[in-house]
Design a protein around this motif. Structure first.
Motif, PDB file in Angstrom:
ATOM      1  N   VAL A 107       0.799  -1.163   0.012  1.00  0.00           N
ATOM      2  CA  VAL A 107       0.092  -0.145  -0.183  1.00  0.00           C
ATOM      3  C   VAL A 107       0.780   1.290   0.055  1.00  0.00           C
ATOM      4  CG1 VAL A 107      -1.710   1.393   1.305  1.00  0.00           C
ATOM      5  CG2 VAL A 107      -2.106  -1.050   1.045  1.00  0.00           C
ATOM      6  N   GLU A 108       2.106   1.013   0.632  1.00  0.00           N
ATOM      7  CA  GLU A 108       2.817   2.429   0.845  1.00  0.00           C
ATOM      8  C   GLU A 108       3.724   2.795  -0.394  1.00  0.00           C
ATOM      9  OE1 GLU A 108       3.351   4.738   3.522  1.00  0.00           O
ATOM     10  OE2 GLU A 108       1.656   3.826   4.337  1.00  0.00           O
ATOM     11  N   ASP A 109       4.003   1.416  -1.202  1.00  0.00           N
ATOM     12  CA  ASP A 109       4.696   1.928  -2.456  1.00  0.00           C
ATOM     13  C   ASP A 109       4.466   0.808  -3.595  1.00  0.00           C
ATOM     14  OD1 ASP A 109       6.555   2.676  -4.315  1.00  0.00           O
ATOM     15  OD2 ASP A 109       8.317   2.654  -3.090  1.00  0.00           O
ATOM     16  N   PRO A 110       3.329   0.515  -3.798  1.00  0.00           N
ATOM     17  CA  PRO A 110       2.949  -0.430  -4.968  1.00  0.00           C
ATOM     18  C   PRO A 110       3.980  -0.798  -6.118  1.00  0.00           C
ATOM     19  CG  PRO A 110       1.496   1.284  -5.093  1.00  0.00           C
ATOM     20  CD  PRO A 110       2.229   1.721  -3.812  1.00  0.00           C
ATOM     21  N   ALA A 111       4.237   0.636  -6.691  1.00  0.00           N
ATOM     22  CA  ALA A 111       5.259   0.143  -7.883  1.00  0.00           C
ATOM     23  C   ALA A 111       6.747  -0.190  -7.694  1.00  0.00           C
ATOM     24  CB  ALA A 111       5.415   2.027  -8.603  1.00  0.00           C
ATOM     25  N   LYS A 112       7.072  -0.200  -6.139  1.00  0.00           N
ATOM     26  CA  LYS A 112       8.297  -0.956  -5.773  1.00  0.00           C
ATOM     27  C   LYS A 112       8.117  -2.441  -5.927  1.00  0.00           C
ATOM     28  CE  LYS A 112      11.355  -1.383  -1.860  1.00  0.00           C
ATOM     29  NZ  LYS A 112      11.586  -0.820  -0.343  1.00  0.00           N
ATOM     30  N   TYR A 113       6.813  -3.011  -5.582  1.00  0.00           N
ATOM     31  CA  TYR A 113       6.735  -4.191  -5.584  1.00  0.00           C
ATOM     32  C   TYR A 113       6.097  -5.127  -6.997  1.00  0.00           C
ATOM     33  CZ  TYR A 113       8.230  -3.265  -0.530  1.00  0.00           C
ATOM     34  OH  TYR A 113       8.766  -2.913   0.412  1.00  0.00           O
ATOM     35  N   ALA A 114       5.139  -4.440  -7.434  1.00  0.00           N
ATOM     36  CA  ALA A 114       4.667  -4.828  -8.641  1.00  0.00           C
ATOM     37  C   ALA A 114       5.591  -5.538  -9.524  1.00  0.00           C
ATOM     38  CB  ALA A 114       3.589  -3.811  -9.035  1.00  0.00           C
ATOM     39  N   PRO A 115       5.607  -6.394 -10.374  1.00  0.00           N
ATOM     40  CA  PRO A 115       6.278  -6.823 -11.096  1.00  0.00           C
ATOM     41  C   PRO A 115       6.508  -6.208 -12.423  1.00  0.00           C
ATOM     42  CG  PRO A 115       4.545  -8.223 -11.318  1.00  0.00           C
ATOM     43  CD  PRO A 115       4.427  -7.450  -9.991  1.00  0.00           C
ATOM     44  N   ALA A 116       7.693  -6.215 -12.916  1.00  0.00           N
ATOM     45  CA  ALA A 116       7.933  -5.770 -14.338  1.00  0.00           C
ATOM     46  C   ALA A 116       7.037  -6.074 -15.212  1.00  0.00           C
ATOM     47  CB  ALA A 116       9.369  -5.748 -14.488  1.00  0.00           C
ATOM     48  N   TYR A 117       6.668  -5.313 -16.293  1.00  0.00           N
ATOM     49  CA  TYR A 117       6.031  -5.730 -17.440  1.00  0.00           C
ATOM     50  C   TYR A 117       4.607  -6.385 -16.982  1.00  0.00           C
ATOM     51  CZ  TYR A 117      10.765  -5.029 -18.891  1.00  0.00           C
ATOM     52  OH  TYR A 117      12.006  -4.677 -19.087  1.00  0.00           O
ATOM     53  N   GLY A 118       4.022  -5.894 -15.975  1.00  0.00           N
ATOM     54  CA  GLY A 118       2.720  -6.410 -15.626  1.00  0.00           C
ATOM     55  C   GLY A 118       2.779  -7.991 -15.103  1.00  0.00           C
ATOM     56  N   GLY A 119       3.825  -8.538 -14.878  1.00  0.00           N
ATOM     57  CA  GLY A 119       3.896 -10.012 -14.525  1.00  0.00           C
ATOM     58  C   GLY A 119       4.070 -10.813 -15.751  1.00  0.00           C
ATOM     59  N   TYR A 120       4.192 -10.222 -16.988  1.00  0.00           N
ATOM     60  CA  TYR A 120       4.408 -10.963 -18.278  1.00  0.00           C
ATOM     61  C   TYR A 120       5.829 -11.490 -18.185  1.00  0.00           C
ATOM     62  CZ  TYR A 120      -0.092 -10.346 -20.150  1.00  0.00           C
ATOM     63  OH  TYR A 120      -1.331 -10.446 -20.395  1.00  0.00           O
ATOM     64  N   CYS A 121       6.127 -12.470 -19.097  1.00  0.00           N
ATOM     65  CA  CYS A 121       7.712 -12.912 -19.085  1.00  0.00           C
ATOM     66  C   CYS A 121       8.636 -11.747 -19.323  1.00  0.00           C
ATOM     67  CB  CYS A 121       7.542 -14.159 -20.039  1.00  0.00           C
ATOM     68  SG  CYS A 121       9.269 -14.781 -20.485  1.00  0.00           S
ATOM     69  N   ALA A 122       9.644 -11.731 -18.911  1.00  0.00           N
ATOM     70  CA  ALA A 122      10.623 -10.429 -18.958  1.00  0.00           C
ATOM     71  C   ALA A 122      11.389 -10.862 -20.226  1.00  0.00           C
ATOM     72  CB  ALA A 122      11.497 -10.359 -17.734  1.00  0.00           C
ATOM     73  N   TRP A 123      11.707 -12.147 -20.529  1.00  0.00           N
ATOM     74  CA  TRP A 123      12.274 -12.489 -21.859  1.00  0.00           C
ATOM     75  C   TRP A 123      11.571 -12.246 -22.889  1.00  0.00           C
ATOM     76  CZ3 TRP A 123      11.519 -16.079 -25.801  1.00  0.00           C
ATOM     77  CH2 TRP A 123      12.638 -16.060 -26.584  1.00  0.00           C
ATOM     78  N   ALA A 124      10.314 -12.618 -23.009  1.00  0.00           N
ATOM     79  CA  ALA A 124       9.186 -12.664 -24.095  1.00  0.00           C
ATOM     80  C   ALA A 124       9.289 -11.165 -24.599  1.00  0.00           C
ATOM     81  CB  ALA A 124       7.955 -13.183 -23.846  1.00  0.00           C
ATOM     82  N   ILE A 125       8.918 -10.294 -23.709  1.00  0.00           N
ATOM     83  CA  ILE A 125       8.664  -8.880 -23.847  1.00  0.00           C
ATOM     84  C   ILE A 125      10.078  -8.154 -24.253  1.00  0.00           C
ATOM     85  CG2 ILE A 125       8.880  -7.855 -21.442  1.00  0.00           C
ATOM     86  CD1 ILE A 125       6.342  -6.891 -23.867  1.00  0.00           C
ATOM     87  N   GLY A 126      11.143  -8.587 -23.876  1.00  0.00           N
ATOM     88  CA  GLY A 126      12.538  -8.177 -23.971  1.00  0.00           C
ATOM     89  C   GLY A 126      13.052  -8.568 -25.426  1.00  0.00           C
ATOM     90  N   ALA A 127      12.706  -9.881 -25.676  1.00  0.00           N
ATOM     91  CA  ALA A 127      13.353 -10.460 -26.840  1.00  0.00           C
ATOM     92  C   ALA A 127      12.659 -10.635 -28.164  1.00  0.00           C
ATOM     93  CB  ALA A 127      13.727 -12.076 -26.498  1.00  0.00           C
ATOM     94  N   LYS A 128      11.407 -10.758 -27.865  1.00  0.00           N
ATOM     95  CA  LYS A 128      10.246 -10.791 -28.932  1.00  0.00           C
ATOM     96  C   LYS A 128       9.100  -9.979 -29.145  1.00  0.00           C
ATOM     97  CE  LYS A 128      12.170 -14.891 -30.170  1.00  0.00           C
ATOM     98  NZ  LYS A 128      12.522 -15.238 -31.351  1.00  0.00           N
ATOM     99  N   ASP A 129       9.266  -8.914 -28.130  1.00  0.00           N
ATOM    100  CA  ASP A 129       8.186  -8.080 -28.028  1.00  0.00           C
ATOM    101  C   ASP A 129       6.496  -8.603 -28.346  1.00  0.00           C
ATOM    102  OD1 ASP A 129       6.800  -5.578 -27.855  1.00  0.00           O
ATOM    103  OD2 ASP A 129       6.892  -5.003 -29.909  1.00  0.00           O
ATOM    104  N   ALA A 130       6.686  -9.683 -27.270  1.00  0.00           N
ATOM    105  CA  ALA A 130       5.462 -10.641 -27.135  1.00  0.00           C
ATOM    106  C   ALA A 130       4.978 -10.811 -25.593  1.00  0.00           C
ATOM    107  CB  ALA A 130       5.685 -12.048 -27.566  1.00  0.00           C
ATOM    108  N   LEU A 131       3.915 -10.891 -25.404  1.00  0.00           N
ATOM    109  CA  LEU A 131       3.281 -11.155 -24.211  1.00  0.00           C
ATOM    110  C   LEU A 131       3.133 -12.935 -23.736  1.00  0.00           C
ATOM    111  CD1 LEU A 131       0.292  -8.664 -24.244  1.00  0.00           C
ATOM    112  CD2 LEU A 131       2.623  -8.285 -23.143  1.00  0.00           C
TER     113      LEU A 131
END
Length: 184
Positions: A107-131
């Motif tokens: 509650v104090e800092d949600p952006a600090k804890y919420a996963p990058a890329y909305g919880g989608y696979c970091a490799w897929a969004i970084g390597a393939k621009d895919a969800l």
């Protein structure tokens, strides 16, 4: 004179109703943005997602498959599932927590804890621009940010160039709209 007294009484009532409760019980739910907390929610932080957030099915609101996103950062860093009674709604999605301390930290800092890329696979969004779905048990914290990957094999590929995939992911993810969902 009557008009002045009425105005003064009205202002006093508004001020009293909008002031925070002085004797709130410890552990009471937190409401923000002027709204009452929906039944079953620990807190509702309001807002709307600007980009897609991974959920198992289109239309679901449970983020990170119910895992406590603060648990990655505290204790021994082992991710644990959250409890339904400790649900915090953030940008329209529900995040669950294992205990009140973790819920309050979010509650104090949600952006600090919420996963990058909305919880989608970091490799897929970084390597393939895919969800692609992110697995809450296949993760890495880089520079204080939580990144999920599809599975351990994909994570091994991601680990070959983490800075490059993050740079690409940071460019690619904002191009996806909140109503997008992975296609299986």
């Amino acid at each position: 004179m009557k008009k002045s007294l009425f105005t003064l009484a009205l202002l006093a009532t508004v001020a009293a109703c909008s002031a925070p409760a002085e004797n709130a019980a410890e552990g009471d739910s937190v409401a923000t943005e002027g709204s009452a907390v929906e039944a079953g929610l620990f807190a509702d932080l309001g807002g709307e997602a600007e980009n897609p957030i991974y959920t198992e099915n289109v239309g679901d609101t449970l983020a990170v498959r119910g895992y406590d996103v603060v648990s990655y950062f505290v204790g021994d860093g082992t991710p644990v599932e959250g409890a339904e009674a400790l649900t915090v709604r953030y940008n329209g999605y529900d995040y669950r927590f294992a205990n009140e301390d973790n819920a309050n930290a979010f509650v104090e800092d949600p952006a600090k804890y919420a996963p990058a890329y909305g919880g989608y696979c970091a490799w897929a969004i970084g390597a393939k621009d895919a969800l692609a779905p992110g697995d809450p048990e296949v993760y890495e914290i880089v520079d204080g940010k939580l990144y999920l990957n599809f599975n351990k094999d994909v994570q091994a590929n991601w680990q070959k160039d983490i800075p490059g995939f993050i740079t690409n992911g940071d460019k690619n993810y904002p191009t996806h709209s909140a109503d997008e969902h992975f296609k299986s």
